[in-house]
Design a protein around this motif. Structure first.
Motif, PDB file in Angstrom:
ATOM      1  N   PHE A 175       9.915  -1.363  15.634  1.00 40.67           N
ATOM      2  CA  PHE A 175      10.143   0.043  15.986  1.00 40.67           C
ATOM      3  C   PHE A 175      10.967   0.152  17.262  1.00 40.67           C
ATOM      4  O   PHE A 175      11.834   1.018  17.394  1.00 40.67           O
ATOM      5  N   GLN A 176      10.701  -0.729  18.202  1.00 44.97           N
ATOM      6  CA  GLN A 176      11.427  -0.700  19.467  1.00 44.97           C
ATOM      7  C   GLN A 176      12.922  -0.910  19.236  1.00 44.97           C
ATOM      8  O   GLN A 176      13.768  -0.229  19.840  1.00 44.97           O
ATOM      9  N   GLN A 177      13.256  -1.840  18.351  1.00 42.65           N
ATOM     10  CA  GLN A 177      14.668  -2.081  18.059  1.00 42.65           C
ATOM     11  C   GLN A 177      15.323  -0.860  17.432  1.00 42.65           C
ATOM     12  O   GLN A 177      16.468  -0.496  17.767  1.00 42.65           O
ATOM     13  N   LEU A 178      14.623  -0.207  16.515  1.00 41.63           N
ATOM     14  CA  LEU A 178      15.166   1.006  15.899  1.00 41.63           C
ATOM     15  C   LEU A 178      15.330   2.110  16.935  1.00 41.63           C
ATOM     16  O   LEU A 178      16.303   2.887  16.897  1.00 41.63           O
ATOM     17  N   HIS A 179      14.362   2.209  17.845  1.00 40.41           N
ATOM     18  CA  HIS A 179      14.446   3.209  18.912  1.00 40.41           C
ATOM     19  C   HIS A 179      15.685   2.975  19.775  1.00 40.41           C
ATOM     20  O   HIS A 179      16.427   3.916  20.091  1.00 40.41           O
ATOM     21  N   GLY A 235      25.908   0.663  10.302  1.00 37.95           N
ATOM     22  CA  GLY A 235      25.232   1.518  11.266  1.00 37.95           C
ATOM     23  C   GLY A 235      25.052   2.935  10.750  1.00 37.95           C
ATOM     24  O   GLY A 235      24.002   3.564  10.947  1.00 37.95           O
ATOM     25  N   GLU A 236      26.094   3.471  10.086  1.00 37.64           N
ATOM     26  CA  GLU A 236      26.004   4.818   9.513  1.00 37.64           C
ATOM     27  C   GLU A 236      24.917   4.882   8.445  1.00 37.64           C
ATOM     28  O   GLU A 236      24.212   5.888   8.314  1.00 37.64           O
ATOM     29  N   THR A 237      24.762   3.805   7.692  1.00 42.19           N
ATOM     30  CA  THR A 237      23.724   3.762   6.662  1.00 42.19           C
ATOM     31  C   THR A 237      22.341   3.690   7.273  1.00 42.19           C
ATOM     32  O   THR A 237      21.393   4.344   6.799  1.00 42.19           O
ATOM     33  N   LEU A 238      22.214   2.913   8.353  1.00 40.47           N
ATOM     34  CA  LEU A 238      20.901   2.719   8.958  1.00 40.47           C
ATOM     35  C   LEU A 238      20.420   3.932   9.747  1.00 40.47           C
ATOM     36  O   LEU A 238      19.208   4.193   9.799  1.00 40.47           O
ATOM     37  N   LEU A 239      21.351   4.685  10.353  1.00 45.42           N
ATOM     38  CA  LEU A 239      20.944   5.733  11.298  1.00 45.42           C
ATOM     39  C   LEU A 239      19.964   6.745  10.701  1.00 45.42           C
ATOM     40  O   LEU A 239      18.895   6.981  11.291  1.00 45.42           O
ATOM     41  N   PRO A 240      20.235   7.405   9.565  1.00 45.08           N
ATOM     42  CA  PRO A 240      19.251   8.372   9.052  1.00 45.08           C
ATOM     43  C   PRO A 240      17.933   7.712   8.655  1.00 45.08           C
ATOM     44  O   PRO A 240      16.863   8.316   8.793  1.00 45.08           O
ATOM     45  N   LEU A 241      18.006   6.457   8.165  1.00 41.92           N
ATOM     46  CA  LEU A 241      16.776   5.761   7.806  1.00 41.92           C
ATOM     47  C   LEU A 241      15.944   5.457   9.052  1.00 41.92           C
ATOM     48  O   LEU A 241      14.716   5.612   9.044  1.00 41.92           O
ATOM     49  N   ALA A 242      16.609   5.033  10.126  1.00 43.51           N
ATOM     50  CA  ALA A 242      15.897   4.721  11.367  1.00 43.51           C
ATOM     51  C   ALA A 242      15.240   5.974  11.943  1.00 43.51           C
ATOM     52  O   ALA A 242      14.092   5.930  12.413  1.00 43.51           O
ATOM     53  N   ARG A 264      14.231   8.570  10.300  1.00 37.88           N
ATOM     54  CA  ARG A 264      13.086   8.944   9.468  1.00 37.88           C
ATOM     55  C   ARG A 264      11.895   8.029   9.728  1.00 37.88           C
ATOM     56  O   ARG A 264      10.753   8.483   9.804  1.00 37.88           O
ATOM     57  N   ILE A 265      12.165   6.719   9.875  1.00 37.76           N
ATOM     58  CA  ILE A 265      11.086   5.775  10.153  1.00 37.76           C
ATOM     59  C   ILE A 265      10.411   6.109  11.475  1.00 37.76           C
ATOM     60  O   ILE A 265       9.166   6.131  11.581  1.00 37.76           O
ATOM     61  N   LEU A 266      11.201   6.386  12.502  1.00 34.64           N
ATOM     62  CA  LEU A 266      10.637   6.711  13.813  1.00 34.64           C
ATOM     63  C   LEU A 266       9.857   8.026  13.764  1.00 34.64           C
ATOM     64  O   LEU A 266       8.803   8.161  14.386  1.00 34.64           O
ATOM     65  N   ALA A 267      10.399   9.011  13.024  1.00 40.38           N
ATOM     66  CA  ALA A 267       9.690  10.291  12.902  1.00 40.38           C
ATOM     67  C   ALA A 267       8.365  10.114  12.170  1.00 40.38           C
ATOM     68  O   ALA A 267       7.337  10.687  12.549  1.00 40.38           O
ATOM     69  N   ASP A 268       8.367   9.292  11.113  1.00 42.34           N
ATOM     70  CA  ASP A 268       7.126   9.036  10.376  1.00 42.34           C
ATOM     71  C   ASP A 268       6.109   8.323  11.263  1.00 42.34           C
ATOM     72  O   ASP A 268       4.897   8.589  11.180  1.00 42.34           O
TER      73      ASP A 268
END
Length: 291
Positions: A3-7, A61-68, A70-74
């Motif tokens: 999670f820290q990396q996604l943040h 990066g563009e593909t990962l951004l919305p997924l990241a 959503r993961i952080l929000a969840d």
């Protein structure tokens, strides 16, 4: 993937700058860069293009951004919901209420709430609506049961009407009979047992007497609800009280309905608009609404 990396990745993606992103997430720039590189190695793709100091997202990066995001929000939602469940096992509720509401409405609801959530400490503060509104505004209460209309309406408070309750006249069984019902005008010449200043029922009763064309005469004044009922039982005078209080008062009192135009009061639940009540307080609010 952590999670820290996604943040950290989302911070860089939003600022387009490694140093500013590091400042936002409160880590050193080398540590942030190291974590981003570790994430890229795990995914097997570069997430940022670093050409000539300009930071842009790659296709990966563009593909990962919305997924990241959503993961952080969840993850935040899960953390909040678990914390709220914990708040129903322990914690406290600071509830303000007028004394008559404490006598009439609250006992059954608080007993049911305590049976369901025994780990929640209930702190009750009695006072008039004016005092309770002030305590809400300064953050000393989570919820308050007040009488509408508020003495000083405030857009900073949210109110939810719970019930409209008739007022009745109570007297000692040995007192002169008032008949099957009584008008406010019939109280002219009766000696009233009157609540203290600042008590919502005092203002309501005095205003009704004046609207009927007379100034009320007090036998005793200045008491709280229990004292007023005791003085009435002793035959010192009559009092105007909520029906719910009169019905719970037990023996030693005669209850007489008010004829048209009757008097009533509106009880509402209030809390600050800018601060959400704690989870336990919201559960108590739900039980009060559904009582």
């Amino acid at each position: 993937m952590q999670f820290q990396q996604l943040h950290y990745f989302v911070a860089v993606a939003e600022t387009r700058h490694f140093t500013r992103a590091a400042e936002e997430v409160h880590v050193s720039q080398p540590s942030l860069s190291q974590q981003i590189r570790a994430l890229e190695n795990e995914l097997g793709a570069e997430l940022f293009s670093r050409a000539r100091g300009n930071i842009t997202l790659t296709d990966a990066g563009e593909t990962l951004l919305p997924l990241a995001r959503r993961i952080l929000a969840d993850a935040d939602t899960a953390r909040i919901e678990v914390q709220e469940l914990a708040q129903l096992r322990r914690g406290r509720i600071r509830l303000g209420a007028t004394p008559s509401v404490c006598t009439g409405l609250l006992p059954d609801v608080l007993r049911a709430f305590h049976d369901r959530h025994p780990g929640i400490q209930l702190l009750i503060e009695e006072g008039g609506s004016h005092d309770l509104v002030r305590e809400l505004a300064r953050g000393a209460l989570d919820l308050a049961l007040v009488v509408l209309p508020l003495p000083s309406p405030s857009p900073a408070l949210t109110t939810l009407e719970l019930l409209r309750e008739d007022l009745v006249v109570v007297s000692a069984p040995t007192a002169r009979g008032l008949g099957g019902s009584v008008r406010i005008a019939d109280l002219q010449g009766e000696r009233l047992v009157m609540f203290r200043h600042g008590y919502d029922l005092r203002e309501l009763t005095v205003a009704a007497c004046r609207a009927a064309g007379f100034e009320p005469e007090f036998a005793v004044e200045g008491g709280e609800m229990d004292a007023v009922l005791g003085f009435v039982r002793a035959g010192l005078g009559v009092a105007v009280v909520p029906r719910m209080v009169a019905e719970r008062a037990g023996s030693g009192l005669r209850m007489t309905p008010l004829a048209h135009p009757s008097l009533h009061r509106t009880i509402a639940l209030a809390h600050r608009s800018d601060v959400a009540p704690p989870r336990a307080a919201r559960e108590l609010q739900r039980m009060l609404v559904e009582r």
